[in-house]
Design an enzyme around this catalytic site. Structure first.
Site, PDB file in Angstrom:
ATOM      1  N   GLU A 172      -1.766  -9.216   4.116  1.00 32.15           N
ATOM      2  CA  GLU A 172      -1.415  -9.769   5.557  1.00 32.15           C
ATOM      3  C   GLU A 172      -2.946  -9.805   6.091  1.00 32.15           C
ATOM      4  O   GLU A 172      -3.089 -10.316   7.269  1.00 32.15           O
ATOM      5  CB  GLU A 172      -0.763  -8.709   6.243  1.00 32.15           C
ATOM      6  CG  GLU A 172      -1.246  -7.281   6.520  1.00 32.15           C
ATOM      7  CD  GLU A 172      -1.300  -6.324   5.756  1.00 32.15           C
ATOM      8  OE1 GLU A 172      -1.432  -5.381   5.830  1.00 32.15           O
ATOM      9  OE2 GLU A 172      -0.528  -6.559   4.552  1.00 32.15           O
ATOM     10  N   CYS A 190       0.854  -1.294   0.048  1.00 31.32           N
ATOM     11  CA  CYS A 190       0.006   0.007   0.061  1.00 31.32           C
ATOM     12  C   CYS A 190       0.850   1.378   0.107  1.00 31.32           C
ATOM     13  O   CYS A 190       1.535   1.577  -0.720  1.00 31.32           O
ATOM     14  CB  CYS A 190      -0.833   0.043   1.209  1.00 31.32           C
ATOM     15  SG  CYS A 190      -2.344   1.003   0.797  1.00 31.32           S
ATOM     16  N   HIS A 232      -3.527  -5.492   0.736  1.00 31.41           N
ATOM     17  CA  HIS A 232      -3.053  -5.858   1.969  1.00 31.41           C
ATOM     18  C   HIS A 232      -3.071  -7.522   2.017  1.00 31.41           C
ATOM     19  O   HIS A 232      -4.168  -7.975   2.122  1.00 31.41           O
ATOM     20  CB  HIS A 232      -3.917  -5.459   3.212  1.00 31.41           C
ATOM     21  CG  HIS A 232      -3.673  -3.933   3.145  1.00 31.41           C
ATOM     22  ND1 HIS A 232      -2.583  -3.494   4.232  1.00 31.41           N
ATOM     23  CD2 HIS A 232      -4.203  -2.730   2.616  1.00 31.41           C
ATOM     24  CE1 HIS A 232      -2.684  -2.127   4.272  1.00 31.41           C
ATOM     25  NE2 HIS A 232      -3.572  -1.728   3.332  1.00 31.41           N
TER      26      HIS A 232
END
Length: 526
Positions: free
Chosen positions: A184, A95, A182
């Site tokens: 994660e 990001c 993202h």
């Protein structure tokens, strides 16, 4: 003042393969580190402005540049040492981190007219080493207003979405990668594959690191630090404070004193349950402070969520201090602070993170109370704390109890907090939890509760018109409480909950179900 923040000491092989996460203020920085550790690669979080010389000394296998709330083109935006891109160490920008890397190497970043927040369909253009094994069409989690609008000649686009032409990129000759989404968070189903590819293919890590025995190491650290002094632990009955109390009790036994402040904001039968559990299981020196009137007086007329938290925190300090003064020889204060508490509170005063909400157990207490602070769970997430609790031999009903906010029902009672409104909320909340337990879904959900809204609506009961309170039911599923999705409870269960609340709780004539995810919403309403 030092706090117990080390999760485990790395082995030599782990240190040789460590990955550094440069924190640019992302709410997910620690989550990135945790995802890396789940791949059995040792990981540390460092400041975003760490010098290239220091990175060279640490000799990491890879660098991950986190996201962040700033715009890379803003004058005050946090930046990394540009020499990092010259070290030959694999870099993954996520990001904001991707935008920063692309800009530093000649790309263009602008505010996007079509912002993306939430799930997005992503098309893989090049299934290279970073996206190997990822389906050609995959779902990703986006959270950005800016995006890369032009890449330098050295970069190659790897994936795109309908509105983001550079959802993933890589450099042609350097081991530098970027992801606008993202990987994660759990909302990116193939995110683990992407991170694993970066670690194994780009960083060439062996994945041999194992998390050490956290309980044994932490107990030993507490023992060494406390010596013959006494520790006070604030109890709420939740899993966090329970695990902290178990760790401290194992380390120093009778040198531990626990204080439960009954603020009148607890759940149904909470005080009785806490007293029974800690008298029976821990056999600890337990002090109970009756303070309902003081808290309700402090909250009278207050409707602002942050002001509620501040007043609750200050009143808690007063009550806690008065009781703590009665405990001779106390030098340390143990708290069940978790990492989500820290990062949602913007805990680093000189860091780039935004404050999401205030937590009464984060910041301020040591100075007010005059104790040294012990926070043995500060680097852990909720699921890790639960596993630790089981490791310590805590009963499952304690370990799997749903989380409860420090300010208690005050942040679930929207608007003014009064004794009467709390009674309504407490009764409704008890029904929600009881029905979910009866349906066998309590362990399958992560958090479930009722929220009393400052809204009245028209209803009909019998042949009479009513104008009573609306109440929301919130139930979420999550692994880490950093992201969460609403629980898809069976309709018949929701119907039973609604029927029971309206029939049994005087003052409620409408029940609604919250179907928002985190982000963009938070789990709590305040």
């Amino acid at each position: 003042m030092n706090t117990l923040t080390d999760v485990s000491a790395p082995t030599r092989s782990a240190a040789a393969e460590r990955v550094l996460v440069l924190d640019f203020g992302s709410q997910y920085a620690q989550l990135i580190a945790r995802r890396v550790r789940e791949q059995h690669v040792y990981c540390e979080i460092v400041r975003h402005d760490i010098a290239a010389e220091r990175v060279r000394e640490l000799n990491p296998a890879g660098l991950i540049l986190s996201g962040g709330p700033a715009s890379v083109y803003a004058p005050a935006a946090p930046r990394c040492d540009p020499r990092l891109f010259e070290l030959g160490i694999p870099v993954l920008g996520i990001c904001f981190g991707m935008q920063l890397a692309c800009q530093a190497l000649g790309g263009k970043v602008e505010s996007s007219p079509a912002r993306e927040y939430g799930r997005a369909e992503c098309q893989v253009l090049v299934a290279d080493d970073l996206l190997a094994g990822v389906p050609s069409q995959t779902q990703v989690w986006m959270s950005h207003g800016d995006q890369v609008t032009g890449i330098a000649d050295g970069f190659v686009p790897l994936a795109r979405t309908a509105t983001c032409p550079y959802a993933a990129v890589k450099h042609r000759t350097r081991p530098i990668y970027g992801l606008q989404f993202h990987p994660e968070v759990t909302h990116t189903p193939d995110g683990g594959t992407v991170l694993k590819n970066f670690l194994q293919r780009a960083c060439q890590t062996s994945g041999s690191w194992k998390l050490g025995d956290f309980a044994a190491e932490t107990i030993q650290r507490i023992r060494q630090r406390v010596g013959n002094d006494r520790v006070i632990c604030g109890l709420s009955g939740g899993v966090d404070s329970s695990v902290v109390a178990a760790l401290i009790a194992e380390a120093i036994g009778p040198q531990l004193s626990c204080i439960l402040v009954d603020n009148g904001l607890l759940r149904h039968s909470e005080e009785e349950s806490v007293i029974a559990e800690f008298s029976k299981h821990f056999k600890t020196d337990l002090h109970v402070v009756k303070a309902e009137d003081r808290f309700l007086s402090a909250l009278a007329g207050v409707t602002d969520p942050q002001e509620k938290r501040r007043r609750i925190g200050h009143t808690f300090i007063d009550c806690f201090t008065e009781e703590a003064k009665k405990i001779h020889g106390a030098r340390y204060l143990a708290q069940g602070t978790l990492y989500p508490d820290v990062i949602e509170s913007g805990a680093a005063p000189d860091g780039p993170a935004d404050t999401i909400k205030l937590h009464h157990n984060v910041g301020g207490l040591p100075a007010e109370l005059g104790f040294e602070l012990i926070e043995p769970l500060r680097d852990l997430f909720k699921d890790e704390v639960r596993r630790l609790g089981l490791q310590l031999g805590l009963p499952e009903d304690i370990v799997w109890r749903h989380p409860f906010p420090g300010p208690g029902l005050a942040v679930r009672c929207l608007g003014e907090v009064t004794r009467e409104r709390l009674a309504v909320l407490r009764a409704a909340d008890f029904i929600v939890v009881s029905e979910i337990k009866a349906a066998g879904l309590y362990r399958a959900t992560s958090q479930a509760f009722a929220v009393l809204l400052p809204v009245q609506s028209v209803g009909v009961m019998g042949d009479s018109r009513t104008y009573d309170n609306a109440l929301a039911v919130r139930c979420v599923n999550t692994d880490d409480f950093m992201t969460a999705d609403w629980s898809h409870l069976p309709y018949d269960l929701l119907a039973r909950i609604s029927t029971r609340i309206i029939n049994e709780v005087q003052g409620v004539n409408r029940v609604v179900y919250d179907i928002s995810s985190k982000p963009p919403a938070t789990i709590e309403w305040e």
